[in-house]
Design a protein around this motif. Structure first.
Motif, PDB file in Angstrom:
ATOM      1  N   ILE A  71     -12.692  -2.712 -82.730  1.00 58.23           N
ATOM      2  CA  ILE A  71     -13.432  -3.842 -82.723  1.00 58.23           C
ATOM      3  C   ILE A  71     -13.890  -4.096 -84.238  1.00 58.23           C
ATOM      4  CG2 ILE A  71     -15.694  -4.721 -81.996  1.00 58.23           C
ATOM      5  CD1 ILE A  71     -15.372  -2.897 -79.690  1.00 58.23           C
ATOM      6  N   SER A  72     -14.024  -3.062 -85.056  1.00 57.87           N
ATOM      7  CA  SER A  72     -14.736  -3.373 -86.416  1.00 57.87           C
ATOM      8  C   SER A  72     -13.985  -2.400 -87.341  1.00 57.87           C
ATOM      9  CB  SER A  72     -16.082  -3.295 -86.259  1.00 57.87           C
ATOM     10  OG  SER A  72     -16.610  -2.002 -86.024  1.00 57.87           O
ATOM     11  N   GLY A  73     -13.189  -1.387 -87.015  1.00 59.16           N
ATOM     12  CA  GLY A  73     -13.027  -0.100 -87.971  1.00 59.16           C
ATOM     13  C   GLY A  73     -13.755   0.874 -87.644  1.00 59.16           C
ATOM     14  N   GLY A  74     -15.036   0.888 -87.091  1.00 56.20           N
ATOM     15  CA  GLY A  74     -15.799   1.824 -86.789  1.00 56.20           C
ATOM     16  C   GLY A  74     -15.746   2.784 -88.040  1.00 56.20           C
ATOM     17  N   ASN A  80     -14.355   2.050 -90.990  1.00 53.32           N
ATOM     18  CA  ASN A  80     -14.683   0.718 -91.482  1.00 53.32           C
ATOM     19  C   ASN A  80     -14.575   0.732 -93.121  1.00 53.32           C
ATOM     20  OD1 ASN A  80     -16.528  -1.585 -92.262  1.00 53.32           O
ATOM     21  ND2 ASN A  80     -18.228   0.009 -92.286  1.00 53.32           N
ATOM     22  N   GLY A  81     -13.949  -0.376 -93.565  1.00 53.54           N
ATOM     23  CA  GLY A  81     -14.061  -0.224 -95.143  1.00 53.54           C
ATOM     24  C   GLY A  81     -13.139   0.393 -95.714  1.00 53.54           C
ATOM     25  N   CYS A  82     -12.247   1.519 -94.994  1.00 57.08           N
ATOM     26  CA  CYS A  82     -11.282   2.224 -95.697  1.00 57.08           C
ATOM     27  C   CYS A  82     -10.188   1.246 -96.130  1.00 57.08           C
ATOM     28  CB  CYS A  82     -10.611   3.279 -94.749  1.00 57.08           C
ATOM     29  SG  CYS A  82     -11.876   4.459 -94.419  1.00 57.08           S
ATOM     30  N   VAL A 124      -7.228   0.048 -93.669  1.00 61.48           N
ATOM     31  CA  VAL A 124      -7.709  -0.422 -92.357  1.00 61.48           C
ATOM     32  C   VAL A 124      -8.313  -1.964 -92.421  1.00 61.48           C
ATOM     33  CG1 VAL A 124      -9.139  -0.154 -90.517  1.00 61.48           C
ATOM     34  CG2 VAL A 124      -8.120   1.897 -91.666  1.00 61.48           C
ATOM     35  N   TYR A 125      -7.984  -2.605 -91.153  1.00 62.63           N
ATOM     36  CA  TYR A 125      -8.353  -3.906 -91.165  1.00 62.63           C
ATOM     37  C   TYR A 125      -9.615  -4.042 -90.515  1.00 62.63           C
ATOM     38  CZ  TYR A 125      -3.885  -6.192 -92.755  1.00 62.63           C
ATOM     39  OH  TYR A 125      -2.993  -6.361 -93.568  1.00 62.63           O
ATOM     40  N   PRO A 126     -10.862  -5.054 -90.924  1.00 59.23           N
ATOM     41  CA  PRO A 126     -11.934  -4.812 -90.306  1.00 59.23           C
ATOM     42  C   PRO A 126     -11.937  -5.232 -89.020  1.00 59.23           C
ATOM     43  CG  PRO A 126     -11.816  -6.711 -92.014  1.00 59.23           C
ATOM     44  CD  PRO A 126     -10.356  -5.969 -91.969  1.00 59.23           C
ATOM     45  N   GLY A 127     -11.246  -4.856 -87.995  1.00 60.32           N
ATOM     46  CA  GLY A 127     -11.310  -5.198 -86.803  1.00 60.32           C
ATOM     47  C   GLY A 127     -10.243  -6.006 -86.087  1.00 60.32           C
ATOM     48  N   ASP A 174      -9.799  -8.678 -84.419  1.00 62.56           N
ATOM     49  CA  ASP A 174     -10.083 -10.060 -84.515  1.00 62.56           C
ATOM     50  C   ASP A 174      -9.604 -10.770 -85.811  1.00 62.56           C
ATOM     51  OD1 ASP A 174     -12.128  -9.077 -85.708  1.00 62.56           O
ATOM     52  OD2 ASP A 174     -13.610 -10.311 -84.630  1.00 62.56           O
ATOM     53  N   SER A 175      -9.478  -9.971 -86.773  1.00 66.30           N
ATOM     54  CA  SER A 175      -9.026 -10.452 -88.304  1.00 66.30           C
ATOM     55  C   SER A 175      -7.491 -10.649 -88.098  1.00 66.30           C
ATOM     56  CB  SER A 175      -9.607  -9.743 -89.380  1.00 66.30           C
ATOM     57  OG  SER A 175      -8.935  -8.507 -89.148  1.00 66.30           O
TER      58      SER A 175
END
Ligand code: SF4
Ligand code: SF4
Ligand code: SF4
Ligand code: SF4
Ligand code: SF4
Ligand code: SF4
Ligand code: SF4
Ligand code: SF4
Lengths: 140, 153, 322, 408, 112
Positions: A91-94, A97-99, A102-105, A107-108
């Protein structure tokens, strides 16, 4: 309700795609097909070829390397198609997140129709998510 | 063979080239000078029977790169050696233990250490199109523009 | 009057419409029994007990986008699904259901049926090749190899029936069975077993689902087909399932014959036919649940080492008796 | 991005005269992305090339950017399936640097959960392996019975898969007497079922046809290529970290190291089934002998300067973590080497036809699966961010700044 | 043929399926202490920020409102690890047994 729509709701065939998950979500998706949960009740079958599937079930954070493949698989699916994001990191990278890789989710990268929260979600939660998606489609 | 016996055996065999030893329960850390690196490994593998390479760790410590093979199945012997960062070369140990191959390739990828004599020192971890001569785990790895993830897609 | 009745028979009962209807029911049953074997429920919410599930799948696939990949052989790719369905339906028409005679019936029609089955398999091979996808091509290759494996024993088992009945006409075979005894109870049992095993291979079901092995080559020769075309292929498979169980019934279990109350034949015959085919379906599903997939070379080996010699011995045996 | 935009791109399917069959990313045999490129001749495999980087998420670097507590949960997500082994190994590494022992009850709980997770992992694998060879009925049965252990783990830890039970200095939850009772009952059910599956694995003709003589790894090669875990033990070599380098009370809880010497996939199946039975007994022993007392000691957030090597027998084999601390609340270097990575040379060996040993396309999935690969962890390499010809790089400082912005 | 016996048996056995979510809902295995949706008691919180400091994924964001610094929880980032619950000195955070977390909007579950 017209018959085509009815048929669509009753026969959601799944394609499972792992974009870099830690496997926990994957085994829960798989578990949802096994006797205790039995997604086939809803007419859902796990398909191997994207050409045969209606619902793309994605688990895991979308890594840079896998993005192209994900798009390719998505494009190979015939319309109408739906995407379900399973698990926090999809959903968001969990936790990732921010690595940088990795894409932020999800839906991007591709449009998403339903999100199932959890890390990993229980198979019941996955079933609940699929049913919720079908209900929403029924209303639309 | 217990921890102390191992370090004693090594000390008596290699003398001054063993710079420092540290032992704890089933763990031996030995600091050695680079020139006996291969001999120490060979001695450990062939004479003392530490024929399993658990992994090889590489750490960038300022002007040096520390290479640490971890050997053994029961007691873990960690051999530490330092090589200069400007000329990061070390002889390979794949001829002694073929399974070390993947670990050496990994270190070659991320730290740029050349393992002399390695039969197939190619990319294993980094993508094909990663630029030559850029080693991500070095501390002096100079950045270009960081691109926020959102704009990439 | 007569041509009209015949047309009705071909189109509706016991012809095409009936076949398609029954094919859906059979797939549902197959899935339900399979699920039951696996201790789960299977389709449940589509119609009562999920009975409409195959129908829903079919309609959904019809309504889906139909992607024709760029580098496939387009004419072949488009025509093959229709061709396959036609073939399997034609086969069904030759089965005796409401009388001891099929809708299509002529002396030597048994050979015609065998050719039909081989044709379906050749369509499969073409379908795989025309997709120009690596998985499809491997699937087609395997289908061809598998054909080599099961086709011969299957033919031999069919021929053994022909020898027993001394005829290659389904009508005669069935009537002889209904007059005397069913071949199964007696010398036909071995032939029946061989036929069932080969039928499973023809249908590409576990343990012979090698050409579409999901974990090895995605969906084999079916990989590139989507939407309508996939729907037609699936329907073909279901009709084939029905047709093969029907053929097994016809050849070995006396077709639609059974205890008859005079005058009620048109009702009783289909009922007997259904009961017997259901039994065969149950056997086929059990086989599916019972085994792991074989490897292609193992399958061919198995066929050449065991099936074919046994089938030949069986023929000799039958020849000596009759 | 919009659907229409994406639509236009891809209608192609590729065709090459030389068949390279790509297995992976998104191939049903692998439940996770990894890329193996096979060279085949007809149905025969003549060459293998592995690319394990599809799962690169940035974990080792991220570990250096977070504090020791946050790292527990990140380490846990290197792999969802043996998360217990990872957190256990991590907690031990940090405790070693601290130089502290944890209370015995905590150790018992750790061991019990570890063995429950092994049961979960091995039964999962048995099911997947059955599915690999098309034996769906067995897959369904195994996974049905696996729910027993999943329920137990859920009851003990609060989630079916990611347990989050080990922490630095002990465990986070205690085990109640009622839970103990339920665990014992669950073990009885499992034992009976596992014995039955063993019978099936030995007797079933199709399983035998597909598994025996496939994926041979000779003991000499296994040692040379540093194979670990059940892969090694199925080649007849008695080696298990739990026995050779006991941690968390493995020297107190009795168990046998299982070996088989047929060197093939079937041996790996049997090793795993037998190991699961051993685990069942170990869990029972833990439940019976669990002492009372504390389950956690408090340790300072920042360990002293030092380094440690920690090893755990994960379900897939030896797992090793190397930690180096610099006295702050974040590790200086943290290295993870997972069992699958160590087994890659071995599986490549198994998959190459040579000297009369034939590998078939149809053997690929089951052979790959026989090492129980888990590429989430394999592709956990350090620092890399290339996308399609464009390279951009972050320094440590920039990474840190970025992390601060994120509030981490 | 041990498999044959087993599948014959299963023909007469009760099915293992729990008909969630339509029937037999109560049979779903929800043990005590399941780590599900977070509930947050804003009254108890004193704004010590420990939860955010130890949250491994940044799900726990600190905002400033009229009462001072307070966390809000973004469940789309949350790992349900319960570290925040463990670390909170005031017991303001609790992970409940609510597990049915499906939504059509990514931001559907933001706990304030
Ligand atoms: S935000 Fe950057 S530094 Fe922080 S964990 Fe992710 S990749 Fe690592
Ligand atoms: S959401 Fe959690 S459990 Fe699922 S794949 Fe991501 S990290 Fe693993
Ligand atoms: S091999 Fe790695 S990723 Fe796989 S289960 Fe073990 S620790 Fe997890
Ligand atoms: S652990 Fe096993 S089942 Fe899970 S993804 Fe890896 S190979 Fe597949
Ligand atoms: S490859 Fe390395 S950096 Fe990338 S996700 Fe894996 S461990 Fe992390
Ligand atoms: S004292 Fe430091 S480590 Fe402890 S809670 Fe406060 S900020 Fe965190
Ligand atoms: S449960 Fe874990 S991830 Fe979620 S907010 Fe709390 S600490 Fe963060
Ligand atoms: S730890 Fe508890 S008291 Fe402190 S800010 Fe978070 S919720 Fe409030």
């Amino acid at each position: 309700m017209n018959i085509v729509k009815w048929a669509r709701l009753k026969s959601p065939w799944l394609l499972h795609f792992n974009t870099g998950a830690c496997n926990a979500c994957d085994i829960e998706v798989l578990a949802a097909l096994t006797p205790r949960y039995d997604l086939e009740r809803f007419g859902a079958l796990l398909k191997a070829s994207p050409r045969h599937a209606d619902v793309l079930v994605v688990t895991g954070p979308v890594t840079r390397q896998v993005k192209d493949r994900l798009l390719r698989v998505y494009n190979q699916m015939p319309d109408p198609k739906f995407v379900v994001a399973v698990g926090t990191c999809c959903i968001s990278g969990g936790v990732f997140n921010g690595c940088y890789n990795v894409y932020p989710g999800l839906d991007s990268v591709i449009p998403v129709d339903a999100y199932i929260f959890g890390c990993p979600p229980k198979p019941e939660a996955i079933i609940n998510g699929v049913v919720a998606l079908l209900k929403k489609l029924e209303g639309s | 063979m217990n921890e102390n016996e191992i370090s004693e055996a090594l000390k008596s065999k290699f003398g001054n080239n063993i710079l420092e030893t540290k032992t704890s329960k089933r763990r031996v850390f030995i600091n050695i000078s680079t020139k006996v690196y291969k001999d120490v490994i060979r001695y450990l593998v062939e004479e003392l029977g530490f024929n399993h390479v658990q992994t090889i760790t590489g750490v960038d410590v300022g002007n040096f790169i520390e290479i640490m093979p971890h050997l053994g199945r029961g007691v873990t012997v960690t051999v530490k050696t330092r090589i200069e960062k400007n000329r990061p070369a070390l002889s390979t140990i794949t001829d002694i233990v073929p399974g070390a191959s993947v670990h050496e390739r990994e270190i070659h990828d991320i730290l740029g250490v050349v393992f002399e004599g390695h039969p197939n020192l190619t990319r294993i971890i980094l993508p094909e199109n990663w630029p030559e001569g850029v080693y991500p785990l070095r501390k002096d790895y100079t950045p270009e523009q960081p691109v926020p993830m959102k704009e990439v897609s | 009057m007569y041509p009209l009745l015949e047309l009705l028979q071909i189109l509706i009962f016991p012809g095409i419409l009936f076949a398609i209807f029954l094919a859906f029911i059979y797939e549902w049953l197959d899935r339900k029994i399979y699920a039951k074997f696996q201790n789960r429920v299977g389709p449940l919410y589509t119609g009562p007990m999920g009975i409409l599930q195959p129908f829903a799948d079919f309609v959904k696939l019809l309504a889906k986008e139909d992607i024709v990949p760029n580098d496939v052989d387009k004419p072949l790719f488009n025509i093959l699904p229709i061709f396959a369905l036609t073939l399997s339906l034609t086969g069904f028409l030759a089965l005796p259901i409401i009388s001891l005679k099929g809708i299509i019936s002529f002396n030597g029609d048994l050979i015609f049926l065998i050719v039909l089955m081989t044709l379906i398999c050749i369509v499969v091979i073409y379908a795989g090749v025309s997709s120009s996808n690596r998985f499809s091509t491997v699937g087609a290759e395997r289908a061809a190899l598998q054909l080599l494996g099961y086709e011969i024993p299957m033919m031999l088992s069919v021929v053994s029936v022909g020898i027993m009945a001394n005829s290659m006409w389904i009508y005669e075979i069935v009537s002889i069975q209904s007059n005397t005894f069913w071949f199964l109870i007696g010398p036909g049992i071995l032939g029946f077993a061989i036929f069932i095993i080969c039928g499973q291979a023809e249908l590409e079901r576990i343990p012979f689902d090698i050409p579409e092995a999901e974990t090895e080559i995605v969906a084999g020769w079916l990989t590139e087909f989507s939407g309508r075309k996939f729907a037609l292929f699936r329907l073909t498979r279901n009709v084939e399932l029905l047709y093969l169980s029907g053929l097994a019934v016809t050849l070995f279990l006396g077709g639609p014959s059974g205890p008859i109350i005079l005058g009620l034949e048109p009702i009783l015959y289909p009922i007997y036919f259904l009961i017997k085919t259901l039994f065969v379906l149950f056997l086929l599903t059990t086989l599916r649940a019972l085994f792991a997939r074989l490897r292609i070379d193992q399958m061919v080996n198995f066929s050449w080492k065991y099936l074919i010699p046994i089938a030949i011995l069986h023929i000799l045996f039958v020849r000596v008796i009759f | 991005m919009q659907k229409e935009e994406l639509r236009s791109e891809d209608k192609k399917s590729s065709y090459e005269l030389f068949f390279d069959i790509p297995v992976g990313p998104q191939h049903p045999a692998l439940k996770e992305p990894a890329f193996f490129k096979f060279k085949v001749e007809g149905e025969r495999v003549i060459g293998v090339d592995a690319d394990v980087s599809y799962n690169h998420r940035g974990i080792e670097k991220a570990l250096e950017q977070r504090n020791y507590i946050q790292n527990i949960y990140l380490i846990e997500r290197i792999c969802g399936i043996c998360n217990v082994a990872h957190t256990l190994c991590y907690a031990q590494a940090v405790e070693q640097i601290h130089g502290k022992e944890i209370p015995p009850r905590a150790n018992y709980i750790r061991l019990m959960i570890e063995e429950l997770a092994r049961i979960h992992s091995h039964t999962l694998w048995l099911g997947v392996a059955a599915h690999e060879i098309g034996f769906d009925t067995l897959f369904m049965y195994v996974w049905r019975d696996r729910e027993v252990v999943m329920d137990l783990i859920e009851m003990l830890t609060g989630n079916r898969v990611t347990t989050a039970i080990n922490t630095i200095g002990g465990v986070r939850r205690d085990v109640s007497d009622e839970a103990k009772y339920k665990v014992k009952k669950g073990m009885d059910i499992l034992e009976e079922r596992l014995k039955y599956y063993k019978k099936v694995a030995i007797n079933d003709p199709t399983i035998n046809a597909r598994c025996s003589g496939v994926g041979i790894l000779k003991p000499r090669d296994a040692i040379k290529l540093c194979a670990v875990g059940p892969t090694l033990r199925a080649s007849g070599i008695k080696n298990d970290v739990r026995a050779d380098d006991p941690y968390a009370l493995h020297d107190e809880v009795p168990f046998n190291v299982i070996t088989y010497d047929t060197m093939d996939v079937l041996a790996r199946v049997l090793v795993r089934v037998d190991e699961t039975l051993e685990s069942v007994n170990m869990v029972r022993y833990c439940v019976d002998h669990m002492p009372s007392g504390e389950v956690k000691i408090k340790l300072p957030l920042s360990p002293p300067i030092g380094e440690s090597v920690s090893r755990v027998e994960a379900p897939r084999g030896e797992l090793i973590h190397y930690a180096r601390s610099n006295g702050t609340n974040k590790p200086e270097r943290y290295k993870v080497r997972t069992p699958t990575f160590e087994n890659i040379p071995s599986v490549c060996e198994m998959l190459t036809s040579k000297n009369g040993y034939e590998v078939n396309i149809a053997d690929i999935p089951i052979t790959l699966a026989s090492i129980d690969p888990c590429f989430s962890c394999t592709a956990r390499m350090e620092f890399r961010d290339v996308s399609k010809g464009k390279t951009w790089i972050w320094s440590l400082e920039e990474l840190k700044a970025h992390c601060k912005k994120k509030g981490i | 043929m041990s498999m044959l016996k087993e599948i014959q048996k299963s023909l007469f056995k009760k099915k293992a399926t729990v008909l969630y979510p339509f029937k037999e809902r109560e049979k779903v295995h929800i043990p005590e202490g399941l780590r599900g949706k977070i509930v947050f008691d804003r009254e108890k919180c004193t704004g010590c920020l420990l939860c955010s400091r130890f949250c491994p994924s940044g799900a726990c964001e600190i905002v400033v409102d009229e009462k001072g610094k307070r966390p809000i929880f973004h469940l789309e980032l949350c790992l349900f690890c319960a570290q925040c619950q463990e670390v909170c000195p005031k017991g303001a955070i609790k992970l409940t047994e609510e597990f049915e977390l499906a939504a059509f909007d990514k931001k559907a579950f933001t706990i304030r």
